[in-house]
Design a protein around this motif. Sequence first.
Motif, PDB file in Angstrom:
ATOM      1  N   ILE A  61       1.118  -8.482   2.960  1.00 31.23           N
ATOM      2  CA  ILE A  61       1.612  -7.275   2.805  1.00 31.23           C
ATOM      3  C   ILE A  61       0.550  -6.169   2.213  1.00 31.23           C
ATOM      4  N   PHE A  62      -0.049  -6.726   0.976  1.00 29.20           N
ATOM      5  CA  PHE A  62      -0.759  -5.843   0.227  1.00 29.20           C
ATOM      6  C   PHE A  62      -2.142  -5.654   1.125  1.00 29.20           C
ATOM      7  N   CYS A  64      -2.446  -5.366   4.240  1.00 38.53           N
ATOM      8  CA  CYS A  64      -2.221  -4.763   5.277  1.00 38.53           C
ATOM      9  C   CYS A  64      -2.007  -3.025   4.657  1.00 38.53           C
ATOM     10  N   TYR A  65      -1.469  -3.102   3.650  1.00 36.88           N
ATOM     11  CA  TYR A  65      -1.319  -1.870   2.802  1.00 36.88           C
ATOM     12  C   TYR A  65      -2.604  -1.214   2.458  1.00 36.88           C
ATOM     13  N   GLU A  69      -2.072   0.806   6.536  1.00 40.05           N
ATOM     14  CA  GLU A  69      -0.865   0.664   7.373  1.00 40.05           C
ATOM     15  C   GLU A  69       0.013   0.806   7.063  1.00 40.05           C
ATOM     16  N   THR A  70       1.067   1.608   7.611  1.00 43.14           N
ATOM     17  CA  THR A  70       2.407   2.240   6.922  1.00 43.14           C
ATOM     18  C   THR A  70       3.497   0.914   6.620  1.00 43.14           C
ATOM     19  N   LEU A  71       4.289   1.221   5.920  1.00 41.51           N
ATOM     20  CA  LEU A  71       5.254   0.184   5.696  1.00 41.51           C
ATOM     21  C   LEU A  71       6.177  -0.028   6.870  1.00 41.51           C
ATOM     22  N   ILE A  74       3.915  -2.790   8.874  1.00 44.92           N
ATOM     23  CA  ILE A  74       3.920  -3.826   8.041  1.00 44.92           C
ATOM     24  C   ILE A  74       5.059  -4.686   8.440  1.00 44.92           C
ATOM     25  N   CYS A 100       9.378  -4.149   2.196  1.00 46.80           N
ATOM     26  CA  CYS A 100       7.982  -4.021   2.068  1.00 46.80           C
ATOM     27  C   CYS A 100       7.429  -3.108   0.931  1.00 46.80           C
ATOM     28  N   ARG A 101       8.431  -2.024   0.657  1.00 42.00           N
ATOM     29  CA  ARG A 101       7.953  -0.931  -0.208  1.00 42.00           C
ATOM     30  C   ARG A 101       8.371  -1.562  -1.729  1.00 42.00           C
ATOM     31  N   ALA A 104       5.057  -3.708  -2.268  1.00 41.70           N
ATOM     32  CA  ALA A 104       3.696  -3.200  -2.230  1.00 41.70           C
ATOM     33  C   ALA A 104       3.993  -2.388  -3.646  1.00 41.70           C
TER      34      ALA A 104
END
Length: 105
Positions: A61-62, A64-65, A69-71, A74, A100-101, A104
């Motif tokens: 996740i991190f 990609c963030y 990338e948008t949540l 992801i 994901c939020r 992140a």
Amino acid sequence: MRALVDEQYIRDLAVRTRRGLEGVIRDGQHAGGRTYGYRAVPGKPGDSEIVEQEAEIVRVIFACYVQGETLRAIAHDLNRRRLAHRAASSRTPRRSMATCRAVAA
């Protein structure tokens, strides 16, 4: 008059609670709630240990963030790869943007 006393009591309680939580965090312990990628250590209140399987998903996740990338993207990618999450059930097996939020943030 009673309402004023009650209101002041609530304010003082909030200050004391926040001060207590800040002390717990300052001591390097977990202040509460479920943190994805960690689990509580039995018999050691406030201590956490890494759950490696979940930690790998946190790293994804991190990564990609950080790449921008948008949540939503992801979450879609994690669902496409069928990476289960802690709260998955037969009714809601998908990962949400909120999950994901939370990771992140």
